[in-house]
Design a protein around this motif. Structure first.
Motif, PDB file in Angstrom:
ATOM      1  N   PRO A 123       0.697  -1.088  -0.154  1.00  0.00           N
ATOM      2  CA  PRO A 123      -0.030   0.135   0.045  1.00  0.00           C
ATOM      3  C   PRO A 123       0.755   1.338  -0.095  1.00  0.00           C
ATOM      4  O   PRO A 123       1.665   1.426   0.750  1.00  0.00           O
ATOM      5  CB  PRO A 123      -0.643  -0.100   1.134  1.00  0.00           C
ATOM      6  N   ARG A 124       0.383   2.342  -0.815  1.00  0.00           N
ATOM      7  CA  ARG A 124       1.123   3.436  -0.926  1.00  0.00           C
ATOM      8  C   ARG A 124       1.398   4.275   0.357  1.00  0.00           C
ATOM      9  O   ARG A 124       2.352   5.028   0.881  1.00  0.00           O
ATOM     10  CB  ARG A 124       0.440   4.231  -1.830  1.00  0.00           C
ATOM     11  N   GLU A 125       0.251   4.055   1.175  1.00  0.00           N
ATOM     12  CA  GLU A 125       0.081   4.559   2.619  1.00  0.00           C
ATOM     13  C   GLU A 125       1.437   4.346   3.563  1.00  0.00           C
ATOM     14  O   GLU A 125       2.179   4.920   4.248  1.00  0.00           O
ATOM     15  CB  GLU A 125      -0.952   4.102   3.332  1.00  0.00           C
ATOM     16  N   MET A 126       1.744   2.882   3.344  1.00  0.00           N
ATOM     17  CA  MET A 126       2.800   2.547   4.223  1.00  0.00           C
ATOM     18  C   MET A 126       4.159   2.908   3.596  1.00  0.00           C
ATOM     19  O   MET A 126       5.231   3.455   4.646  1.00  0.00           O
ATOM     20  CB  MET A 126       2.921   0.958   3.903  1.00  0.00           C
ATOM     21  N   VAL A 164       4.541   6.064   2.152  1.00  0.00           N
ATOM     22  CA  VAL A 164       4.402   7.303   2.540  1.00  0.00           C
ATOM     23  C   VAL A 164       4.738   7.529   4.150  1.00  0.00           C
ATOM     24  O   VAL A 164       5.592   8.311   4.576  1.00  0.00           O
ATOM     25  CB  VAL A 164       3.170   7.914   2.365  1.00  0.00           C
ATOM     26  N   LYS A 165       4.318   6.509   4.809  1.00  0.00           N
ATOM     27  CA  LYS A 165       4.609   6.460   6.244  1.00  0.00           C
ATOM     28  C   LYS A 165       6.120   6.463   6.676  1.00  0.00           C
ATOM     29  O   LYS A 165       6.729   7.302   7.430  1.00  0.00           O
ATOM     30  CB  LYS A 165       3.701   5.501   6.825  1.00  0.00           C
ATOM     31  N   ALA A 166       6.591   5.619   5.773  1.00  0.00           N
ATOM     32  CA  ALA A 166       8.230   5.282   5.906  1.00  0.00           C
ATOM     33  C   ALA A 166       8.743   6.719   5.521  1.00  0.00           C
ATOM     34  O   ALA A 166       9.628   6.997   6.431  1.00  0.00           O
ATOM     35  CB  ALA A 166       8.569   4.398   5.060  1.00  0.00           C
ATOM     36  N   GLU A 167       8.252   6.973   4.423  1.00  0.00           N
ATOM     37  CA  GLU A 167       9.008   8.546   4.029  1.00  0.00           C
ATOM     38  C   GLU A 167       8.862   9.634   5.175  1.00  0.00           C
ATOM     39  O   GLU A 167       9.798  10.215   5.530  1.00  0.00           O
ATOM     40  CB  GLU A 167       8.172   9.219   2.934  1.00  0.00           C
ATOM     41  N   THR A 168       7.603   9.587   5.945  1.00  0.00           N
ATOM     42  CA  THR A 168       7.543  10.648   6.928  1.00  0.00           C
ATOM     43  C   THR A 168       8.228  10.392   8.188  1.00  0.00           C
ATOM     44  O   THR A 168       8.522  10.904   8.988  1.00  0.00           O
ATOM     45  CB  THR A 168       6.088  10.960   7.568  1.00  0.00           C
ATOM     46  N   LEU A 169       8.870   9.010   8.172  1.00  0.00           N
ATOM     47  CA  LEU A 169       9.655   8.798   9.271  1.00  0.00           C
ATOM     48  C   LEU A 169      11.149   9.088   9.059  1.00  0.00           C
ATOM     49  O   LEU A 169      12.175   8.517   9.501  1.00  0.00           O
ATOM     50  CB  LEU A 169       9.633   7.250   9.711  1.00  0.00           C
ATOM     51  N   VAL A 196      11.235  -2.037   4.499  1.00  0.00           N
ATOM     52  CA  VAL A 196       9.760  -1.988   4.195  1.00  0.00           C
ATOM     53  C   VAL A 196       9.400  -2.830   2.964  1.00  0.00           C
ATOM     54  O   VAL A 196       8.773  -3.950   3.303  1.00  0.00           O
ATOM     55  CB  VAL A 196       9.095  -0.701   4.127  1.00  0.00           C
TER      56      VAL A 196
END
Lengths: 270, 255
Positions: free
Chosen positions: A164-167, A169-174, A185
């Motif tokens: 999922p793209r959300e996952m 993006v979440k890693a990017e924000t970390l 990931v």
């Protein structure tokens, strides 16, 4: 009660599992018996007892000329080629699959190319491989790699794209870099799927291995089968076929076990 | 001085405008709820704030920094789903909030031990210490979202973006998540944007409620115009801040 809701008990389930195997064995025994009673020297359907005796001889008696037990030598040679071919394919497919799945530039460059490559019938390339890589081990391993690599790449890159793209993006924000996203990931989530893909490609891998050995080799399971075919030695062929089936089955089982052991999170549910 | 500045932002996909002329400024520490009908660009606006997308016109700045090109450490996010990593245990998920910025994406040696200890503290605070070694798939929806928020906060973002974070939860769990979020906010004083389709939730949690709607509507071509912020409510004190009694003498106070 509807048929879809009827479930067999433990004993019945075991019986139903065994049933087709037993039926095939009985059918074979009857067929063999009919032919052998008509012609005792018939070679086409040797009696089960003959096959067992042959198997025992193959597994234990060394070859008169070389002093080695050919059965184990063939097994070792074939397994080596198979594991090498599958291992190289899995490794390369993981790397390329990650690159295609994560990097739009690589995807634009390679996805179409791999899709076209995977349409080439690998066996049609076999003569070229023999000419280019010679008749030794290399051409057999290369045939397996060419045979299953495009499938593995297409499957694995698709799996990476399914994350999922959300996952991501979440890693990017970390604060994760592309490298860390790939490493921490995408890769861990890809590995169980790699095992599934390898399980599926084991069948084709055996096919390509035996095809290559049948045409040019001096040892190997496929080589032996096609060698004794000249003498109509069905007992030897059947022993080898059963052995190959058993090997493939055990490999499949081992991969399934590995997947469960190494990736407990894939089975975790509430 | 405003903290987040959204300056005349337009976003369209192909020829289809999604949002247009969005202007808003937000102070540090404010909690902004974003509500609106489906397809009114709430989530698009959040993706723009996240820098997952770049606006076709206009710009978004945080603390006067140049507009971001891609999501980064200054923006934390929690989605409705897929916000935690299924292949890591609960504890590792919290540690990931701190170690993903490293070259190898992990801590080694003493640093790792310290991070694990800190993760246990965080887990105790968000009430997940009893499941630290489990995988997220074994947690309930509410616990997963609590983990996702805890993970996002471990990275210490300047702005926290929530995209319908409680949309998939049952009403009871949702209420306890509201308390959880209110507490965390009181502790950290973080600037929060939350997209929700639950008006009550928006007013309950937010300091301000932004309503997205289409101000212009072409009945023959519903997609001709984009949405923008049509209302900007002050939602403090239950949405009626101007009724707060300022004087303490000569007036009747409600009991």
């Amino acid at each position: 009660m509807r048929l879809i809701n009827r479930k067999p008990g433990v004993a019945l389930a075991a019986f139903l599992t065994a049933l087709p195997f037993v039926l095939v064995l009985i059918a074979y025994a009857i067929g063999s018996d009919i032919r052998l009673s008509a012609n005792p020297s018939d070679k086409l359907l040797p009696a089960p007892s003959t096959i067992l005796a042959t198997a025992e001889r193959l597994l234990t008696e060394p070859d008169k000329r070389s002093g080695q037990i050919l059965f184990w030598k063939d097994t070792w040679a074939s397994l080596q080629r198979l594991l090498l071919g599958v291992g190289i394919s899995a490794l390369v497919a993981t790397v390329i699959g990650l690159l295609i799945g994560l990097l739009p530039h690589v995807r634009a460059g390679l996805a179409g190319f791999v899709a076209v490559l995977s349409m080439i019938p690998p066996l049609a390339l076999l003569p070229i491989l023999f000419i280019v890589f010679g008749l030794g081990e290399l051409s057999k391993v290369v045939l397996i790699v060419i045979g299953i690599l495009p499938f593995l790449i297409r499957d694995l890159s698709g799996r990476v794209l399914e994350i999922p793209r959300e996952m991501i993006v979440k890693a990017e924000t970390l604060g994760a870099s592309s490298w860390v996203i790939a490493l921490r990931v995408a890769l861990p989530q890809l590995l169980p799927r790699l095992i599934q893909a390898v399980r599926l490609s084991l069948g084709p891998a055996w096919l390509f291995l035996i095809a290559a050995e049948a045409i040019a080799a001096d040892q190997g399971l496929g080589y032996r089968i096609f060698l004794v075919r000249r003498y109509l030695a069905m007992d030897v062929i059947l022993t080898y076929v059963i052995w190959i089936t058993a090997l493939a089955f055990v490999m499949d089982l081992a991969l399934r076990w590995l997947s469960r052991k190494a990736f407990p999170w894939t089975e975790a549910t509430l | 001085m405003s903290f987040v500045t959204v300056d005349n932002v337009f976003q369209s996909y192909g020829n289809r405008p999604i949002i247009e002329r969005v202007n808003v400024t937000v102070d540090e520490g404010e909690f902004i709820s974003i509500v609106g009908a489906s397809g009114c660009g709430k989530s698009t606006f959040l993706r723009l704030l996240l820098a997952q997308e770049t606006p076709t016109r206009g710009e978004i700045r945080i603390d006067g920094q140049p507009p971001a090109q891609e999501p980064g450490l200054d923006r934390g996010v929690v989605f409705q789903r897929y916000s935690v990593f299924p292949h890591m245990t609960v504890r590792e998920n919290i540690v990931a909030g701190a170690c993903f910025r490293r070259p190898w994406g992990r801590f080694f040696g003493a640093e790792r031990k310290a991070a694990l200890a800190r993760a246990d503290e965080t887990l105790a605070r968000i009430g997940l210490d009893h499941v630290a070694d489990q995988y997220p798939a074994t947690l309930s929806g509410g616990m997963q979202q609590r983990l996702a928020i805890g993970q996002a906060l471990t990275a210490k973002p300047r702005v926290l973006l929530l995209d319908e974070p409680f949309g998939a939860l049952d009403p009871g769990t949702r209420l306890s998540m509201h308390d959880f979020l209110t507490e965390l906010r009181a502790e950290t004083g973080m600037t929060v944007f939350m997209v929700t389709h639950d008006l009550e939730e928006g007013f309950k949690l937010g300091d301000r409620v932004l309503v997205f709607d289409k101000p212009r509507w072409d009945p023959t071509d519903p997609n001709a115009y984009g949405a923008t912020i049509t209302y900007d409510f002050d939602a403090r004190n239950g949405g009626i801040p101007f009724q707060t009694i300022q004087e303490d003498t000569h007036v009747l106070h409600p009991a």
